[in-house]
Design a protein around this motif. Structure first.
Motif, PDB file in Angstrom:
ATOM      1  N   LEU A 108       0.871  -1.144  -0.360  1.00  0.00           N
ATOM      2  CA  LEU A 108      -0.102   0.215  -0.064  1.00  0.00           C
ATOM      3  C   LEU A 108       0.994   1.550   0.358  1.00  0.00           C
ATOM      4  N   ASN A 109       0.271   2.065  -0.762  1.00  0.00           N
ATOM      5  CA  ASN A 109       1.225   3.012  -0.712  1.00  0.00           C
ATOM      6  C   ASN A 109       0.403   4.637  -0.117  1.00  0.00           C
ATOM      7  N   THR A 110       1.106   4.260   0.755  1.00  0.00           N
ATOM      8  CA  THR A 110       0.257   5.524   2.112  1.00  0.00           C
ATOM      9  C   THR A 110      -0.515   7.209   1.740  1.00  0.00           C
ATOM     10  N   LYS A 111       1.133   7.659   0.724  1.00  0.00           N
ATOM     11  CA  LYS A 111       0.992   8.440   0.206  1.00  0.00           C
ATOM     12  C   LYS A 111      -0.418   8.677  -0.731  1.00  0.00           C
ATOM     13  N   THR A 112      -0.639   7.886  -1.988  1.00  0.00           N
ATOM     14  CA  THR A 112      -1.317   8.125  -2.882  1.00  0.00           C
ATOM     15  C   THR A 112      -2.599   6.618  -2.564  1.00  0.00           C
ATOM     16  N   GLY A 113      -2.510   6.231  -1.936  1.00  0.00           N
ATOM     17  CA  GLY A 113      -3.860   5.350  -1.775  1.00  0.00           C
ATOM     18  C   GLY A 113      -4.048   4.371  -2.503  1.00  0.00           C
ATOM     19  N   GLU A 114      -2.934   4.091  -3.688  1.00  0.00           N
ATOM     20  CA  GLU A 114      -2.261   3.085  -4.449  1.00  0.00           C
ATOM     21  C   GLU A 114      -2.914   1.433  -3.329  1.00  0.00           C
ATOM     22  N   ILE A 115      -2.894   0.697  -4.001  1.00  0.00           N
ATOM     23  CA  ILE A 115      -2.957  -1.011  -3.399  1.00  0.00           C
ATOM     24  C   ILE A 115      -2.512  -1.803  -4.195  1.00  0.00           C
ATOM     25  N   ALA A 116      -1.689  -2.896  -4.138  1.00  0.00           N
ATOM     26  CA  ALA A 116      -1.610  -4.049  -5.180  1.00  0.00           C
ATOM     27  C   ALA A 116      -1.629  -5.410  -4.479  1.00  0.00           C
ATOM     28  N   SER A 117      -1.738  -6.512  -4.881  1.00  0.00           N
ATOM     29  CA  SER A 117      -2.145  -8.169  -4.144  1.00  0.00           C
ATOM     30  C   SER A 117      -1.149  -8.502  -4.865  1.00  0.00           C
ATOM     31  N   VAL A 118      -0.674  -9.544  -4.775  1.00  0.00           N
ATOM     32  CA  VAL A 118      -0.399 -11.513  -5.403  1.00  0.00           C
ATOM     33  C   VAL A 118      -0.897 -12.350  -4.766  1.00  0.00           C
ATOM     34  N   LYS A 124      -4.430  -4.684  -8.815  1.00  0.00           N
ATOM     35  CA  LYS A 124      -3.905  -3.290  -8.249  1.00  0.00           C
ATOM     36  C   LYS A 124      -5.121  -2.135  -8.730  1.00  0.00           C
ATOM     37  N   GLY A 125      -4.993  -1.828  -8.080  1.00  0.00           N
ATOM     38  CA  GLY A 125      -6.020  -0.286  -7.000  1.00  0.00           C
ATOM     39  C   GLY A 125      -5.902   0.684  -5.893  1.00  0.00           C
ATOM     40  N   LYS A 126      -7.301   1.322  -5.974  1.00  0.00           N
ATOM     41  CA  LYS A 126      -6.741   2.215  -5.738  1.00  0.00           C
ATOM     42  C   LYS A 126      -7.494   2.721  -3.731  1.00  0.00           C
ATOM     43  N   ILE A 127      -6.996   3.003  -2.915  1.00  0.00           N
ATOM     44  CA  ILE A 127      -8.343   3.119  -1.638  1.00  0.00           C
ATOM     45  C   ILE A 127      -9.015   4.675  -1.918  1.00  0.00           C
ATOM     46  N   GLU A 128     -10.050   5.089  -1.860  1.00  0.00           N
ATOM     47  CA  GLU A 128     -11.120   6.053  -2.111  1.00  0.00           C
ATOM     48  C   GLU A 128     -10.445   6.775  -1.351  1.00  0.00           C
ATOM     49  N   ASN A 129     -10.282   7.959  -1.539  1.00  0.00           N
ATOM     50  CA  ASN A 129      -9.864   9.568   0.213  1.00  0.00           C
ATOM     51  C   ASN A 129      -9.232   8.984   1.169  1.00  0.00           C
ATOM     52  N   ILE A 134     -12.435   0.526  -2.388  1.00  0.00           N
ATOM     53  CA  ILE A 134     -11.001   0.262  -2.779  1.00  0.00           C
ATOM     54  C   ILE A 134     -12.026  -0.255  -4.967  1.00  0.00           C
ATOM     55  N   ASN A 135     -11.215   0.151  -5.409  1.00  0.00           N
ATOM     56  CA  ASN A 135     -11.554   0.426  -6.411  1.00  0.00           C
ATOM     57  C   ASN A 135     -10.302   0.186  -7.267  1.00  0.00           C
ATOM     58  N   GLY A 136     -10.461  -1.005  -8.732  1.00  0.00           N
ATOM     59  CA  GLY A 136      -9.098  -1.761  -8.987  1.00  0.00           C
ATOM     60  C   GLY A 136      -9.989  -2.882  -9.794  1.00  0.00           C
ATOM     61  N   THR A 137      -9.103  -3.906 -10.927  1.00  0.00           N
ATOM     62  CA  THR A 137      -8.744  -4.295 -11.169  1.00  0.00           C
ATOM     63  C   THR A 137      -8.149  -6.006 -10.634  1.00  0.00           C
ATOM     64  N   ILE A 138      -9.239  -6.471 -11.153  1.00  0.00           N
ATOM     65  CA  ILE A 138      -8.320  -8.356 -10.663  1.00  0.00           C
ATOM     66  C   ILE A 138      -8.333  -9.188 -11.993  1.00  0.00           C
ATOM     67  N   GLU A 139      -7.448  -9.760 -12.067  1.00  0.00           N
ATOM     68  CA  GLU A 139      -6.844 -10.669 -13.068  1.00  0.00           C
ATOM     69  C   GLU A 139      -6.465 -12.458 -12.327  1.00  0.00           C
ATOM     70  N   LEU A 168     -15.328  -2.691  -0.699  1.00  0.00           N
ATOM     71  CA  LEU A 168     -15.746  -2.327   0.247  1.00  0.00           C
ATOM     72  C   LEU A 168     -14.893  -2.705   1.507  1.00  0.00           C
ATOM     73  N   ALA A 169     -14.374  -2.259   1.850  1.00  0.00           N
ATOM     74  CA  ALA A 169     -12.744  -3.002   2.960  1.00  0.00           C
ATOM     75  C   ALA A 169     -13.253  -1.944   4.285  1.00  0.00           C
ATOM     76  N   LYS A 170     -12.857  -2.447   5.150  1.00  0.00           N
ATOM     77  CA  LYS A 170     -12.193  -1.557   6.723  1.00  0.00           C
ATOM     78  C   LYS A 170     -10.788  -1.776   7.231  1.00  0.00           C
ATOM     79  N   ILE A 171     -10.782   0.018   7.277  1.00  0.00           N
ATOM     80  CA  ILE A 171      -9.088  -0.140   7.313  1.00  0.00           C
ATOM     81  C   ILE A 171      -9.012   0.074   8.244  1.00  0.00           C
ATOM     82  N   TYR A 172      -7.812  -0.226   9.897  1.00  0.00           N
ATOM     83  CA  TYR A 172      -7.542   1.076  10.665  1.00  0.00           C
ATOM     84  C   TYR A 172      -6.494   0.371  10.907  1.00  0.00           C
ATOM     85  N   LYS A 173      -5.966   1.092  12.382  1.00  0.00           N
ATOM     86  CA  LYS A 173      -4.107   1.430  12.920  1.00  0.00           C
ATOM     87  C   LYS A 173      -4.366   1.237  13.905  1.00  0.00           C
TER      88      LYS A 173
END
Length: 180
Positions: A53-63, A96-101, A116-121, A132-137
């Motif tokens: 997860l890019n904490t500055k942009t909200g871009e997220i990727a997983s494999v 690969k996607g991006k977490i809104e706001n 989270i909007n993105g593309t799954i392959e 929809l995702a729940k995120i916390y720290k």
């Protein structure tokens, strides 16, 4: 020599500054279930899913490597890999996607909902999804949990006639990532 040392120090500092913008895990958990009531449970878990997860942009990727999904039954796992998902031909699932706001500075230990909007392959096919995702720290860990449904038809995953009434085409997917 002194200029080289200063240049090296600047490059090293910029590397660490950039690296701090990304948090990741290599041990995320994904579970899927395609069970039909009254038949054998069709469920598997992968505890080796990687996510960044890019904490500055909200871009997220997983494999996730497909062969890392573990079933209760070895025979079911073999059929899943060889006949349905064809993991030798399609060895991984990628998102690969991006977490809104997304703003990491506003996260607390209370779960907050994000889209989270993105593309799954998967299985050689790509599909745009919105989940929809729940995120916390908590301290140094940022956690992401989500539950959503994928349809096997969207990825051209064919189920043989003999088992088509025992396995759901609507697959419930749950993910749990703890990123550092």
């Amino acid at each position: 020599m002194k200029k080289r040392l200063i240049l090296f120090a600047l490059i090293l500092m910029s590397y660490f500054a950039i690296a701090q913008d990304k948090i990741l895990t290599k041990t995320g958990q994904i579970t899927f279930e395609a069970s039909i009531p009254s038949f054998e449970e069709v469920k598997a878990t992968n505890k080796l899913s990687a996510c960044v997860l890019n904490t500055k942009t909200g871009e997220i990727a997983s494999v996730s490597m497909i062969k890392s999904f573990k079933f209760k039954s070895a025979l079911m796992q073999e059929h899943f890999n060889e006949n349905y998902i064809e993991s030798d031909k399609y060895p991984k699932a990628i998102f690969k996607g991006k977490i809104e706001n997304f703003d990491i500075s506003k996260l607390t230990n209370q779960k907050q909902e994000f889209i989270i909007n993105g593309t799954i392959e998967l299985h050689g096919k790509s599909k745009n999804i919105s989940v929809l995702a729940k995120i916390y720290k908590n301290e140094n860990t940022t956690s992401i949990i989500s539950n959503f449904i994928l349809n096997t038809d969207d990825f051209n995953i064919d189920l043989p006639f003999l088992i088509s009434n025992k396995v759901s085409k609507k697959v419930e997917v749950s993910l749990d990532y703890n990123l550092l």
